[in-house]
Design a protein around this motif. Structure first.
Motif, PDB file in Angstrom:
ATOM      1  N   ILE A 150     -30.530   5.072   6.971  1.00  0.00           N
ATOM      2  CA  ILE A 150     -30.716   6.573   6.651  1.00  0.00           C
ATOM      3  C   ILE A 150     -29.716   7.192   5.316  1.00  0.00           C
ATOM      4  N   LEU A 151     -30.502   7.943   4.702  1.00  0.00           N
ATOM      5  CA  LEU A 151     -29.762   8.296   3.479  1.00  0.00           C
ATOM      6  C   LEU A 151     -29.747   9.720   3.326  1.00  0.00           C
ATOM      7  N   TYR A 152     -28.262  10.321   3.400  1.00  0.00           N
ATOM      8  CA  TYR A 152     -28.270  11.922   3.288  1.00  0.00           C
ATOM      9  C   TYR A 152     -28.208  12.197   1.674  1.00  0.00           C
ATOM     10  N   ASN A 153     -28.848  13.495   1.609  1.00  0.00           N
ATOM     11  CA  ASN A 153     -29.176  13.770   0.118  1.00  0.00           C
ATOM     12  C   ASN A 153     -27.754  14.383  -0.348  1.00  0.00           C
ATOM     13  N   VAL A 154     -26.623  13.790  -0.290  1.00  0.00           N
ATOM     14  CA  VAL A 154     -25.329  14.414  -0.655  1.00  0.00           C
ATOM     15  C   VAL A 154     -24.512  13.438  -1.063  1.00  0.00           C
ATOM     16  N   GLY A 155     -23.745  13.660  -2.211  1.00  0.00           N
ATOM     17  CA  GLY A 155     -22.751  12.748  -2.639  1.00  0.00           C
ATOM     18  C   GLY A 155     -21.763  13.611  -3.305  1.00  0.00           C
ATOM     19  N   SER A 156     -20.675  13.175  -3.943  1.00  0.00           N
ATOM     20  CA  SER A 156     -19.591  13.739  -4.760  1.00  0.00           C
ATOM     21  C   SER A 156     -20.075  14.765  -5.763  1.00  0.00           C
ATOM     22  N   ARG A 157     -21.216  14.876  -6.110  1.00  0.00           N
ATOM     23  CA  ARG A 157     -21.653  15.946  -7.160  1.00  0.00           C
ATOM     24  C   ARG A 157     -21.887  17.185  -6.421  1.00  0.00           C
ATOM     25  N   ASP A 158     -21.939  17.049  -5.140  1.00  0.00           N
ATOM     26  CA  ASP A 158     -22.431  18.431  -4.338  1.00  0.00           C
ATOM     27  C   ASP A 158     -20.942  18.966  -3.739  1.00  0.00           C
ATOM     28  N   GLU A 159     -19.806  18.523  -4.244  1.00  0.00           N
ATOM     29  CA  GLU A 159     -18.659  19.100  -3.615  1.00  0.00           C
ATOM     30  C   GLU A 159     -18.274  20.317  -4.431  1.00  0.00           C
ATOM     31  N   ASP A 160     -17.212  21.226  -3.764  1.00  0.00           N
ATOM     32  CA  ASP A 160     -16.542  22.234  -4.318  1.00  0.00           C
ATOM     33  C   ASP A 160     -15.510  21.443  -5.250  1.00  0.00           C
ATOM     34  N   GLU A 161     -15.387  21.757  -6.540  1.00  0.00           N
ATOM     35  CA  GLU A 161     -14.371  21.264  -7.320  1.00  0.00           C
ATOM     36  C   GLU A 161     -12.891  21.306  -6.965  1.00  0.00           C
ATOM     37  N   ASN A 162     -12.654  22.121  -5.975  1.00  0.00           N
ATOM     38  CA  ASN A 162     -11.421  22.345  -5.628  1.00  0.00           C
ATOM     39  C   ASN A 162     -11.140  21.622  -4.123  1.00  0.00           C
ATOM     40  N   LYS A 163     -12.330  21.159  -3.554  1.00  0.00           N
ATOM     41  CA  LYS A 163     -12.315  20.303  -2.252  1.00  0.00           C
ATOM     42  C   LYS A 163     -13.172  19.049  -2.709  1.00  0.00           C
ATOM     43  N   THR A 164     -12.594  18.011  -3.334  1.00  0.00           N
ATOM     44  CA  THR A 164     -13.410  16.817  -3.543  1.00  0.00           C
ATOM     45  C   THR A 164     -13.021  15.779  -2.630  1.00  0.00           C
ATOM     46  N   GLY A 165     -13.891  14.925  -2.714  1.00  0.00           N
ATOM     47  CA  GLY A 165     -13.653  13.661  -1.785  1.00  0.00           C
ATOM     48  C   GLY A 165     -14.251  13.787  -0.594  1.00  0.00           C
ATOM     49  N   PHE A 166     -15.001  15.132  -0.217  1.00  0.00           N
ATOM     50  CA  PHE A 166     -15.681  15.091   1.094  1.00  0.00           C
ATOM     51  C   PHE A 166     -16.698  14.425   1.506  1.00  0.00           C
ATOM     52  N   ALA A 167     -17.627  14.016   0.668  1.00  0.00           N
ATOM     53  CA  ALA A 167     -18.606  13.201   0.772  1.00  0.00           C
ATOM     54  C   ALA A 167     -18.358  11.798   1.206  1.00  0.00           C
ATOM     55  N   HIS A 168     -17.268  11.266   0.592  1.00  0.00           N
ATOM     56  CA  HIS A 168     -16.553   9.815   1.054  1.00  0.00           C
ATOM     57  C   HIS A 168     -15.745  10.119   2.301  1.00  0.00           C
ATOM     58  N   LEU A 169     -15.159  11.209   2.668  1.00  0.00           N
ATOM     59  CA  LEU A 169     -14.661  11.437   3.745  1.00  0.00           C
ATOM     60  C   LEU A 169     -15.432  11.255   4.918  1.00  0.00           C
ATOM     61  N   PHE A 170     -16.687  12.124   4.696  1.00  0.00           N
ATOM     62  CA  PHE A 170     -17.518  11.876   5.799  1.00  0.00           C
ATOM     63  C   PHE A 170     -18.216  10.519   6.074  1.00  0.00           C
ATOM     64  N   GLU A 171     -18.259   9.756   5.036  1.00  0.00           N
ATOM     65  CA  GLU A 171     -18.806   8.076   5.407  1.00  0.00           C
ATOM     66  C   GLU A 171     -17.711   7.672   6.614  1.00  0.00           C
ATOM     67  N   HIS A 172     -16.344   7.982   6.194  1.00  0.00           N
ATOM     68  CA  HIS A 172     -15.622   7.555   7.322  1.00  0.00           C
ATOM     69  C   HIS A 172     -15.825   8.129   8.680  1.00  0.00           C
ATOM     70  N   LEU A 173     -15.869   9.737   8.636  1.00  0.00           N
ATOM     71  CA  LEU A 173     -15.819  10.632   9.960  1.00  0.00           C
ATOM     72  C   LEU A 173     -17.151  10.123  10.692  1.00  0.00           C
TER      73      LEU A 173
END
Length: 412
Positions: A30-53
């Protein structure tokens, strides 16, 4: 050729089924169409954090891994600047377990504050170990913002800085989840010892009840054309001086990409490449050197990176690469070289697709990029690259004014 059937659920989830009854195994990707390019520049790393969550418990299931292991399954995930991908392999007789697990965490996570705290610590430790405390680990933390001034590829998937993960709140996490983790922002591929009708029934049971949301509209700032060379120098206690040179390339599925990819193969794919032959074997300037493309969905980079031998200056190595690139762009490329890398690239593709999971992933990637049939056109596009096309792309790409160079000096 990868055969497949396709249907879409009422909530917008795109589903692809690839039947292969040779072994009693199934792969669920299952592929979600979201990566680090979709993050707020002041809140980066969220796509990767979600991989863990996503492995920290969902609405009705406290322990994802425990249930999967009980039915003989394995799983993992990865995040890139473009996508977040989750995959399972398990005995096909236990296929429904995968649907139960994946659908529950698509519906909602547990949003347990303790889970968030634990995973923040895990990601922060990963940031330190892999990017800050490892030799050359911070290369892309420095190189991305040198190569990209505008596009969100300018920060690494791990994030721009640790504080962005440290300061993530539960409200931030919930907002990111409900914006991006939607059935209509995902692609599901089920491959292996399954049938289309079986998958349809399981999808209707487990995924179709999940409501669709307002899928985010991606409107990213485009990177302007680079018109002047850029330079950065850094230093750290690493074994050898290192040199990195990057040039902008067409996007992964854009016209010209395969020519640039093969050009990078001629330059630095293997020990028979030009860079290795000339600068490692013949002149002993570099200890190791290679070239590759980043294969991004938006315009990416071709990267040349090498570690210098002791007693050789970075400036000398840089001059040697520039001379080789000048020869590469100004003189005719050999048909034999092109045939070699074309055949290498095609054989790599063919051998990779022996694995069921790779077929499932490749289907998901192409479908998410906009046309699932691209997965079956790769070999043809590789073989269609001509000497003229490769030469034209090389001249356009390897312009010194389009280059970002980083000297990474070793200090004791």
């Amino acid at each position: 050729m990868i055969s497949y059937s396709h249907f879409m659920l009422n909530n917008g989830l795109k589903v692809y089924v690839h039947e292969d009854h040779s072994t009693p195994i199934a792969a669920v990707n299952i592929l979600y169409n979201v990566g680090s390019r979709d993050e707020d520049e002041n809140k980066t790393g969220f796509a990767h954090l979600f991989e863990h969550l996503m492995f920290g418990g969902s609405k009705n299931i406290a322990s994802y891994d425990t249930h999967l292991q009980l039915v003989g399954g394995e799983n993992n995930a990865f995040t890139s600047p473009d996508i977040t991908n989750y995959y399972i392999t398990l005995p096909s007789a236990n296929l429904e377990t995968a649907f139960w697990l994946e659908s529950d965490r698509m519906l909602s996570l547990s949003f347990d504050p303790k889970v968030l705290e634990v995973q923040q610590k895990v990601v922060i430790e990963e940031f330190k170990q892999r990017y800050l405390n490892q030799p050359y680990g911070d290369v892309w933390l420095k190189l991305r913002p040198l190569a990209y001034t505008t596009h969100p590829y300018k920060w690494a998937t791990i994030g721009k800085e640790i504080s962005h993960i440290e300061n993530a709140t539960m409200d931030d996490v919930k907002a990111f989840f409900y914006k991006h983790y939607l059935p209509n922002n995902a692609v599901l591929v089920v491959a292996g010892d399954v049938t289309v009708e079986q998958v349809k029934q399981l999808c209707k049971k487990w995924f179709e009840p999940i409501p669709a949301g307002n899928a985010p509209v991606r409107n990213l700032p485009q990177e302007p054309k680079q018109t002047a060379a850029r330079f950065l120098e850094t230093q750290a206690p690493v074994p050898l001086d290192a040199l990195y040179k990057v040039y902008h390339t067409p996007a992964r599925y854009a016209e010209g990409f395969h020519a640039v990819d093969l050009a990078s193969d001629i330059l630095g794919r293997s020990k028979s490449s030009r860079l290795y032959n000339k600068l490692v074997k013949e002149h002993s300037i570099f200890n190791s050197i290679n070239a590759y493309v980043t294969s991004s969905l938006d315009p990416g980079l071709v990267v040349i990176q090498g570690n210098l031998n002791q007693g050789i200056s970075i400036e000398e190595g840089d001059a040697a690469i520039n001379d080789l690139l000048q020869d590469f762009t100004q003189n005719a490329i050999n048909e034999t070289e092109l045939n070699k890398v074309r055949n290498q690239a095609e054989s790599t593709l063919v051998f990779s697709e022996v694995e069921l999971l790779n077929r499932a992933m490749n289907l998901a990637m192409a479908a998410n990029a906009g046309n699932v049939e691209w997965v079956n056109q790769e070999a043809e596009k590789i073989q269609a690259v001509t000497l003229d096309e490769l030469s034209q792309q090389a001249k356009a790409i390897f312009d010194p004014n389009h280059c970002s160079t980083m000297y990474y000096r070793a200090v004791q």
